[in-house]
Design an enzyme around this catalytic site. Sequence first.
Site, short mmCIF file in Angstrom:
data_model
loop_
_atom_site.label_atom_id
_atom_site.label_comp_id
_atom_site.label_asym_id
_atom_site.label_seq_id
_atom_site.Cartn_x
_atom_site.Cartn_y
_atom_site.Cartn_z
N GLN A 166 0.83 -1.20 0.00
CA GLN A 166 0.00 0.00 0.00
C GLN A 166 0.87 1.26 0.00
O GLN A 166 0.34 2.36 -0.05
CB GLN A 166 -0.91 0.02 1.24
CG GLN A 166 -1.93 -1.12 1.27
CD GLN A 166 -2.78 -1.13 2.53
OE1 GLN A 166 -2.83 -2.14 3.22
NE2 GLN A 166 -3.47 -0.04 2.85
N ARG A 174 -8.66 -0.58 8.01
CA ARG A 174 -9.70 0.24 7.38
C ARG A 174 -10.08 1.44 8.25
O ARG A 174 -11.26 1.69 8.53
CB ARG A 174 -10.94 -0.58 7.05
CG ARG A 174 -11.75 0.13 5.97
CD ARG A 174 -12.88 -0.70 5.44
NE ARG A 174 -13.50 0.04 4.37
CZ ARG A 174 -13.92 -0.50 3.24
NH1 ARG A 174 -13.80 -1.78 3.03
NH2 ARG A 174 -14.49 0.24 2.33
N CYS A 175 -9.06 2.15 8.71
CA CYS A 175 -9.33 3.37 9.47
C CYS A 175 -8.07 4.20 9.46
O CYS A 175 -7.02 3.74 9.10
CB CYS A 175 -9.71 3.03 10.92
SG CYS A 175 -8.41 2.22 11.85
N GLU A 183 -13.26 4.68 4.95
CA GLU A 183 -13.08 4.11 6.27
C GLU A 183 -14.18 4.48 7.25
O GLU A 183 -14.38 3.80 8.25
CB GLU A 183 -11.70 4.52 6.79
CG GLU A 183 -10.61 3.89 5.91
CD GLU A 183 -9.23 4.41 6.17
OE1 GLU A 183 -9.10 5.50 6.74
OE2 GLU A 183 -8.27 3.72 5.81
#
Lengths: 163, 799
Positions: B233, B380-381, B753
């Site tokens: 990522q 996912r945050c 998110e």
Amino acid sequence: MSTRTVTMSVNGEQRRAEVEDRTLLIHFLREQLNLTGPHIGCETSHCGACTVDLNGVSVKSCTVLAVQCEGAEVLTVEGLAEGGVLHAVQEGFHQQHGLQCGFCTPGMLVRSYRLLQDNPDPTEEEIRAGISGNLCRCTGYQNIVKAIQYAAKRLKEAQSVSA
Amino acid sequence: MNAPNERSAELAGIGEARLRKEDARFIQGKGNYVDDIKLPGMLFLDVVRSPLAHARIKRIDTSKAKAIPGVLAVLTAEDLKPLKLHWMPTLAGDVQAVLADDKVCFQMQEVAVVVADDRYIAADGVEAVEVEYEELPALVDAKAALAPDAPVIREDIADRSEGAHGPRSHPNHIFTWEAGDRAAADAAFAAAEVTVAQDMLYPRVHPCPLETCGCVASFDPVRGELTTWMTSQAPHIVRTVVGLLSGLPESKIRIISPDIGGGFGNKVGVYPGYVCAIVASIVLGRPVKWIEDRIENISTTAFARDYHMSGELAATRDGRITGMRVKVIADHGAFNSHAQPTKWPAGLFSICSGSYDIPAAYARVDGVYTNKAPGGVAYRCSFRVTEAVYVIERLIDVLAQKLSIDKAEIRRRNFIHREQFPYTSAFGWQYDSGDYERGLQKVLEAVDYEALRAEQAAKRADPDCPTLMGIGICTFTEIVGAGPSKACDVLGVGMFDSCEIRVHPDGSAIARMGTINQGQGHPTTYAQIIATELGIPSDRITIEEGDTSTAPYGLGTYGSRSTPVGGAATAMAARKVHAKARKIAASLLEVGEADLEWEIDRFQVRGDPERAKTMKEIAWAAYQHAPSGEEHGLEASYYYDPPNFTYPFGSYLAVVDIDRATGETKVRRFYALDDCGTRINPMIIEGQIHGGLTEGFAVAMGQQMPFDAQGNLLGNTLMDYFLPTAVETPHWETDFTVTPSPHHPIGAKGVAESPHVGSIPCFSNAVADAFAHLGVTHLEMPHSAYRVWRQLHASGVAL
């Protein structure tokens, strides 16, 4: 490691190859036939990323040995489109935003194809149960359900035209 | 000339539900994920892992493995020592063993690697490596980590009194981090009419993308160049790290993130498998592939959360919050390799005052080592924002119950009001924009909240009702888009992001970015931004990301930073192109630049719109004859350093029905209203929200990584680790308001998110609300049927 020759039809083409006894179908497809559409997401048959159609049944190709497929007919995502025209399930996933990262998509598409072959007019509940062997981490399934409904409608329309 | 509205529609710019450009390859099995890459002479690497959580390595015998035909090499820490690569720096200022050096500190730790002709032979080799261990007592309970007699996990740094984030008080102590004003918070509590306190565990979970981590490292000994395809990522920062580790100049290193099968934070870090594959490729002079299996993925590469939180609120009797205190024991596992901006050991946790105007607040986080896998990624945050939102959204419900105030009403009484923005919180964050009342009101009306509460009251009054009904509300605020380089860096590199746009002679364009798509729709949405800015149809714009040799340097995609930072860079690069295009148009039309006005896809002479030059015409002219003083070509790049974070927010409401016989929780309804500022592609936003809600559902209702007393992870396959199928997953209803960010070039805040961050406390609040009339304030996640069933019995309401 002992090997043997297997012959099978893959996406309508006769394929013959030497494989180790222990070679899994998913590795045979991906590494020997270079069909990298089906993916590997686990080793316990849960995720369904490796789903292919084997003699008219959805199977997880990570749990089938290549040697078990002697004489079989195998369909992978690469074989869904015909003559350059996308299959209705492929079109549905695109139109209804039924994919994000795309990793589950090949397995999901092949499963959806078989689901609609077996049940051309499924309810939402039947669709959800029908794809419950295929995990998706991105979409939350809602648009996948819509994609399959879209495909079911298109296939029905095509059938009534040809009839 | 087509009418303006037709030309505008042809662009498919910002606001259009444009179908995704990248779908074509994925629906035809033509994606290019890392395991699809096959190079001539490629070898396969597999990892020998420790079965024990804490043990000294007495002996490693690789001879039987090396004797297997097709095994080319077996590497242990001893082999990496001469290269000084047996340890590597982490992004968090610690070091991590690449291969276990003398001892193992968590189950499944990397002990040796086997490199072989194919993956089957490599697996045979792993089986044949013999390792003798002397088991040591394992430390599993983070709360016991700082006890005087706790086992010492990190002997390599046991005597260091100073860590990367300040003094260390114990060999297992990593850092103590404080935020806010302790004295002010204490004073608020001393003067409070009412206080509440609640302990809560945010359990250790794993992002578990469907594709596991992996790489193909290919060192070319003739050119001295290393190319590595990697599920990363953040490929650019990986290149910098690989340069530091290998001694190769970054100009000889090329990291390529190909198609990525989901990331969710799992693919931010640098893992031992990557380092070993690169070393093996350099040593053997052949390409080496490493792909982890699912058990390895869940067990070793980057867990999330594991925050033991104690929260308190002080308030007036009418429910106005006057103070907040939070203490956290953070379990970081055996090495501090969490992926956060380097200076932020607890990430952005101090956003924990949430959507509320709380005058005094204090937070403290103590990070500790345990015998568990390292990590602590943002699943996912944004960094530790999920934990922060959970603590405040649970606490405000606890306060509401204590004061018998409705859970929607108590939020209204404490909201930061629209006219207070920009708002500075007690922790010092500057919230950019918000309108919390409007969102909550819209949700309450959409679900007919009063009717739901009436139904709940009727059911509670009926002793034979087979279900307990719960209503959960969550009105969250996130902090995303890290971040301003004055505050945020990774290993000293500021957290800007970048875009480079080239407009070709025919008026089509390519843009390259420092971010990297993992399914978020970048190839579609970035093109829409450029389409609106430059008047080039989206379909004529190609987006490229992930190849460090072609893309401009950027910090990557995680923490919802692609739109806030990468999207801003895109708009700003486009504006530089636009400025040059204006000069060219002025020259072509023989007027001053000030006499031109922009209209969708062209510059026209003010007051004489028939005299115009389209962007397509300007592009051709840019390569034909540049105006005097200008270079040929039409391109620009922009490195965007955001002036602030963005603060997306939302109002969520869940209705659950709990079966009093089985403890099963059925989600009857979930209504999610998000405000992410300007909406670039509503179709993609909705898809992101569906996905985030589903991941939130998974976390709240089933995900956890429990350990036994010996440090064995109980459940590291998809048999045990909960990933919901289409059958369990609820139906989602989505809605939105639009409150643009005032500091972002197009007003966008980021969205993917929010649904994960906001839904988890919403589910917990709904489950706790079902028991609220029985005096229950909190149930620990995950809300599995068994746990809920136990509460039904404890509360005496089981059927």
